[in-house]
Scaffold this active site. Sequence first.
Site, PDB file in Angstrom:
ATOM      1  N   ASP A  13       0.801  -1.223   0.000  1.00 58.08           N
ATOM      2  CA  ASP A  13       0.000   0.000   0.000  1.00 58.08           C
ATOM      3  C   ASP A  13       0.833   1.272   0.000  1.00 58.08           C
ATOM      4  O   ASP A  13       0.422   2.309   0.519  1.00 58.08           O
ATOM      5  CB  ASP A  13      -0.968   0.025   1.215  1.00 58.08           C
ATOM      6  CG  ASP A  13      -1.880  -1.189   1.228  1.00 58.08           C
ATOM      7  OD1 ASP A  13      -2.196  -1.698   0.139  1.00 58.08           O
ATOM      8  OD2 ASP A  13      -2.273  -1.613   2.321  1.00 58.08           O
ATOM      9  N   LYS A  16       1.793   2.135  -5.148  1.00 57.51           N
ATOM     10  CA  LYS A  16       2.324   1.579  -6.405  1.00 57.51           C
ATOM     11  C   LYS A  16       1.410   1.887  -7.591  1.00 57.51           C
ATOM     12  O   LYS A  16       1.868   2.305  -8.655  1.00 57.51           O
ATOM     13  CB  LYS A  16       2.495   0.049  -6.272  1.00 57.51           C
ATOM     14  CG  LYS A  16       3.493  -0.355  -5.185  1.00 57.51           C
ATOM     15  CD  LYS A  16       3.538  -1.854  -4.980  1.00 57.51           C
ATOM     16  CE  LYS A  16       2.313  -2.439  -4.337  1.00 57.51           C
ATOM     17  NZ  LYS A  16       2.088  -2.040  -2.928  1.00 57.51           N
ATOM     18  N   GLY A  40      -4.583  -4.220  -3.765  1.00 57.37           N
ATOM     19  CA  GLY A  40      -5.563  -3.183  -4.077  1.00 57.37           C
ATOM     20  C   GLY A  40      -4.773  -1.953  -4.463  1.00 57.37           C
ATOM     21  O   GLY A  40      -4.101  -1.369  -3.618  1.00 57.37           O
ATOM     22  N   HIS A  41      -4.767  -1.628  -5.733  1.00 55.88           N
ATOM     23  CA  HIS A  41      -3.954  -0.511  -6.224  1.00 55.88           C
ATOM     24  C   HIS A  41      -4.891   0.634  -6.629  1.00 55.88           C
ATOM     25  O   HIS A  41      -5.719   0.477  -7.515  1.00 55.88           O
ATOM     26  CB  HIS A  41      -3.086  -0.964  -7.408  1.00 55.88           C
ATOM     27  CG  HIS A  41      -2.037  -1.970  -6.986  1.00 55.88           C
ATOM     28  ND1 HIS A  41      -1.114  -2.486  -7.852  1.00 55.88           N
ATOM     29  CD2 HIS A  41      -1.766  -2.524  -5.773  1.00 55.88           C
ATOM     30  CE1 HIS A  41      -0.327  -3.326  -7.194  1.00 55.88           C
ATOM     31  NE2 HIS A  41      -0.709  -3.375  -5.939  1.00 55.88           N
ATOM     32  N   GLN A 224       1.931  -6.062  -3.219  1.00 53.88           N
ATOM     33  CA  GLN A 224       2.368  -6.175  -1.822  1.00 53.88           C
ATOM     34  C   GLN A 224       3.654  -5.347  -1.618  1.00 53.88           C
ATOM     35  O   GLN A 224       3.858  -4.397  -2.342  1.00 53.88           O
ATOM     36  CB  GLN A 224       2.582  -7.641  -1.410  1.00 53.88           C
ATOM     37  CG  GLN A 224       1.282  -8.452  -1.274  1.00 53.88           C
ATOM     38  CD  GLN A 224       0.685  -8.878  -2.605  1.00 53.88           C
ATOM     39  OE1 GLN A 224       1.314  -9.556  -3.397  1.00 53.88           O
ATOM     40  NE2 GLN A 224      -0.550  -8.515  -2.846  1.00 53.88           N
TER      41      GLN A 224
END
Length: 424
Positions: A13, A16, A40-41, A224
């Site tokens: 988080d 990225k 989750g991007h 990650q």
Amino acid sequence: MAVDLLLGLQWGDEGKGKIVDVLTKNYNIIARFQGGPNAGHTLVFNGKKHVLHTIPSGIFHDDAINLVGNGVVIDPVIFKGELDKLAEQGIDYKKSLLISRKAHIILPTHRLLDAASEASKGKAKIGSTLKGIGPTYMDKTGRNGLRVGDLELSDWKKRYRTLADKHESMIDFYNVELEYDLGELEDEFFKAVEMLKSLTFIDSEEYVYQAQKSEKTILAEGAQGSLLDIDFGTYPFVTSSNTTAAGACTGLGVAPNQIGEVFGIFKAYTTRVGSGPFPTELFDEDGETMGRVGNEFGATTGRRRRCGWLDLVALKYACQVNGVTQLNMMKGDVLSGFKTLKVCTAYKYKGEVIEHLPYNIEPENIEPIYTEVNGWEADLTKMTDESQFPKELNEYIEFLEKELEIPITIVSVGPDRNQTIFRK
Ligand code: GDP
Ligand code: IMO
Ligand code: MG
């Protein structure tokens, strides 16, 4: 042409998705190489927020190819959800999205196994996103997995059944209470698989090789963070893939001598979601402020992220393991208003001062040693050039560059695509 990498240096988080989106204009191909829908991007542009889980963060750019590499694990149901959202926004993903035949598939029973495993661990649970990541990678290394390429075989449903039946008996083994309707989950799964099959499956290592040969530019997007790496992270509180630079080689089929720039991305402080040690974690008002101002809630699970000061011992370790060539510092704007900032520059480990990450960083062994620096008052979010930076922010950046011996080339001052400052 060498392949560039962008990797998270903390516990995920870091931002990225945002930076990959910003950098996509410089690349022909954006490729994910590990992880799956545990990621989750978040991307923000034109006043809208988008969250991607499996699809690379270059998907909103018309002329970029987005590749889901062999190292990724795909849940067809979540993937379909992402595609539906893209379609609603008029994104023509069919022409720009490619999927490796060697990527593994997350079955509904993998998700159930994840839940059963976590439930059986009680207090010692990993804090998994429960997306079936661990069980799917276990089947991959155990040589039982179902791959995207298998979906092109006439007997793939038979293979599916054999694996799912085995999973059901494994779920029983855990002996935990788990309510589910597999029939319902399978209906949804088979529908999603049909949608997945309408996309282009490729032999991705060959595609990547040919792309490199024809001078195409490629950016590999990590998921990650380095401290969640299966080998180098805070095991067992990690994910099940290699999130570090070497993972891009195995997850795409890129030779080690073909890696170019390695962008290492970090927050100006630290966050972690899920269980596991976190030496600089704050349980006071400062941590609460970081969480509130930084809106630190997981993009996949909505869970509150734990917050703390920047940990340079861990960050140095991540830079080493990845061979970082450029740093990107995110969320400096969240620290505006702190009178002093603390940076952990060493650990007191079993009574001794050390500057490297030891085998065990459980709280009973580690006490962070902090260096204090002056904070800044100014709101950074409207700044467009580094010449506008307050003196204290420049000092913070220079301090980190000196400690890490790597230049900070991008400073992000807000979630929007445009709130990105390139340093000269
Ligand atoms: P990723 O998993 O590394 O892509 O990061 P996430 O999207 O899970 O989490 C990063 C969060 O921080 C998202 O909500 C972003 O919109 C937000 N974000 C990214 N960069 C910045 C920044 O510089 N400042 C602030 N305030 N928010 C940011
Ligand atoms: P992005 O790509 C932050 C964490 C989970 C849990 C551990 C194992 O958005 O940075 P898993 O579901 O992989 O079995 O969970 O890893 N985790 C993440 N934390 N960002 C992520 O991805 C994460 N993906 C997994 O919270 O502690
Ligand atoms: Mg995330």
